[in-house]
Design an enzyme around this catalytic site. Structure first.
Site, PDB file in Angstrom:
ATOM      1  N   LYS A  76       0.983  -1.184  -0.145  1.00  0.00           N
ATOM      2  CA  LYS A  76       0.041  -0.082   0.099  1.00  0.00           C
ATOM      3  C   LYS A  76       1.026   1.206  -0.112  1.00  0.00           C
ATOM      4  O   LYS A  76       2.098   1.257   0.448  1.00  0.00           O
ATOM      5  CB  LYS A  76      -0.987  -0.050   1.322  1.00  0.00           C
ATOM      6  CG  LYS A  76      -1.953   1.280   1.388  1.00  0.00           C
ATOM      7  CD  LYS A  76      -2.780   0.911   2.649  1.00  0.00           C
ATOM      8  CE  LYS A  76      -3.844   1.922   2.670  1.00  0.00           C
ATOM      9  NZ  LYS A  76      -4.717   1.579   3.974  1.00  0.00           N
ATOM     10  N   SER A 151      -9.756   1.759   2.892  1.00  0.00           N
ATOM     11  CA  SER A 151      -8.727   2.445   1.984  1.00  0.00           C
ATOM     12  C   SER A 151      -7.819   1.706   1.372  1.00  0.00           C
ATOM     13  O   SER A 151      -7.164   2.220   0.320  1.00  0.00           O
ATOM     14  CB  SER A 151      -8.213   3.377   2.953  1.00  0.00           C
ATOM     15  OG  SER A 151      -7.495   2.998   3.782  1.00  0.00           O
ATOM     16  N   SER A 175      -9.883  -0.651   7.191  1.00  0.00           N
ATOM     17  CA  SER A 175      -9.458  -0.563   5.555  1.00  0.00           C
ATOM     18  C   SER A 175      -8.643  -1.629   5.393  1.00  0.00           C
ATOM     19  O   SER A 175      -8.452  -1.797   4.095  1.00  0.00           O
ATOM     20  CB  SER A 175      -8.361   0.886   5.789  1.00  0.00           C
ATOM     21  OG  SER A 175      -9.275   1.871   5.757  1.00  0.00           O
TER      22      SER A 175
END
Ligand code: GLN
Length: 485
Positions: A76, A151, A175
């Site tokens: 990420k 997210s 997330s």
């Protein structure tokens, strides 16, 4: 080879069924072909990945290869990566190249993993749909008109579509688990303090945790083993030994008590999602577990408490982006005040600004006691609910999300509706407890997630339950139609 799970790839690389270089090249080719449409990656580091894969092949040949040698993963874009752009999906950090690796990145590299690139996400990890990214939204591989969740939506879409073997994510209020559920993959948020936050760009420091996103519980066990452990550079990291998660996967479930919280099977739950979760609970019962009704009475307060605590911490953490030290800087400022104002106005997106405003407000003199302090007290009550429940049960089971993936744009202009998509995930963050999501069904062709919440540092138990479930079901093996290899 791309249809293999990470666990299978580990064995195949050691058996010489294919090389790390072949595996990495296959993923890079797929990213090239299919990655653009999904927008799952912000940065692809192809040359570095090929070099790392060649080094992995040399280590495999020499017979001294650590556990994840040659496994292609994605990070990420919230994790600092030495010499590689680390944007947090914000214009503020669009040109920021990190000067060091996050501990998670460094540990996975030390375990032999090959980094393919950095995945798209909601800006500064604020969002549940991946629509707040400066680089544009990520699409759900099961239906490109729908969101992948957020997210960590880029990581989730990349794993689901076979654009990496596994990926890292971060979970402040859901997330990792929410996008895992919405894309039909597995995701684990560890206990707060289990995985180092060093080099992970801070959103809400008392809630943020990094964890693995992968195709199976067994894959997550291998990844977590590499990621977890004490780090003197994170003062909230806990000095406790890391168990052998893979060895604990096979424990029988007989006698295990699984709590079903009434508040997680409420009127807001899509009935078809509820049916899929109940079917999964039936499987666990057949494996010997005992289902126990429990109550977590303060659950309805978790979203409001989170939307005080998380913005408060975010407003403080994001104060560092001032246009002076690093990150975006507005052109031709007339004075210092103008430099601050315009750099922050132009560098941050709308959702990030909303959080900073809310956070500044709840921390301001005169409102601190009424909002921030009260939210902290509610947070303790929420944790106490869980501690009481864990006197009676070993694990808590619930849906991960109230609905399957929603349409792009559907909740974008209604922040409260968006915030409610994390209604079942946020409490575990407020309580600091480990929780995971595994696929447990489909509703109209869209994946549904089963969530398991555990006692502090009981990740091994959660992975064990998930693995046993995956031995008798095949939801985790289903892939989006057009990505079947
Ligand atoms: N969706 C939640 C939020 O927007 C949680 C995000 C997260 O876990 N990073 O804050």
């Amino acid at each position: 080879m791309l249809e293999h799970t990470l666990t299978e790839q580990v064995a195949a690389l050691r058996d010489g069924a294919y090389s790390a270089r072949e595996l990495t090249d296959a993923y890079l080719a797929r990213i090239e072909a299919a990655g653009g449409a999904l927008n799952a990656y912000i940065t692809v580091t192809a040359a570095a990945a090929r070099a790392a894969a060649d080094a992995a092949d040399a280590a495999l040949a020499a017979g001294n290869a650590p556990a994840l040698t040659g496994i292609p993963i994605a990070h990420k874009d919230i994790f600092c990566t030495d010499g590689v752009r680390t944007s947090c999906a914000s214009r503020m950090l669009d040109s920021f190249v990190a000067p060091y690796d996050a501990t998670v990145v460094q540990r996975l590299a030390a375990a032999g993993a090959v980094m393919l690139g950095k995945t798209n996400m909601d800006e500064f990890a604020m969002g549940s749909s991946n629509e707040t990214s400066f680089y544009g939204p990520v699409r759900n591989p099961w239906d490109p008109a729908r969101v992948p969740g957020g997210s960590s939506g880029g990581s989730a879409a990349a794993v689901a579509a076979g654009l990496c073997s596994a990926a890292t994510g971060t979970d402040t209020g859901g997330s990792i688990r929410q996008p895992a559920a919405l894309t039909g993959i597995c995701g684990l948020k560890p206990t707060y303090g289990r995985v180092s936050r060093y080099g992970m760009i801070a959103f809400a420091s008392s809630l943020d945790q990094a964890g693995p996103m992968a195709r199976s519980a067994a894959d997550m066990a291998l990844l977590l083993h590499a990621m977890a452990g004490f780090d003197p550079r994170d003062s909230t990291s806990i000095d406790q030994p890391v168990p052998d998660y893979a060895a604990a996967l096979y424990q029988p479930l007989s006698g295990l008590r699984i709590g079903l919280p009434a508040q997680y099977f409420d009127a807001g739950l899509d009935p078809d999602v509820g049916d899929a979760v109940r079917a999964a609970l039936g499987e666990l019962e057949r494996l010997g577990a005992q289902l126990v009704d429990i109550a977590l009475p303060h659950t309805p307060l978790s979203v409001p408490a989170y939307y005080v605590v998380a913005p408060a911490e975010a407003s403080s953490n994001l104060a560092r982006y001032d246009g002076v030290r690093y990150g975006y800087r507005a052109d031709n400022p007339v004075d210092l005040e103008d430099l601050y104002k315009r750099s922050r106005s132009e560098g941050f997106g709308a959702e990030v600004k909303r959080r900073i405003l809310i956070g500044t407000y709840v921390l301001s003199a005169g409102y601190y006691d009424a909002y921030y302090l009260k939210a902290q007290r509610v947070r303790r009550l929420i944790r106490n609910d869980f501690l009481d429940a864990f006197d009676r049960v070993d694990v808590i089971a619930a849906p991960t999300t109230p609905q399957p993936a929603f349409r792009m744009g559907e909740k974008q202009h209604d922040p409260v509706a968006m915030y409610l998509s994390d209604i079942y995930t946020i409490a575990a963050n407020l309580a600091g407890l480990p929780a995971l999501s595994v696929p447990c069904g489909q509703v109209q062709g869209l994946p549904v997630g089963l969530q398991l919440i555990g006692r502090d540092f009981d990740e091994a138990r959660l992975l064990n339950v998930a693995h046993r479930y995956q031995q008798v079901t095949d939801w985790h093996t289903r892939r989006p139609p057009e990505t079947q290899a």
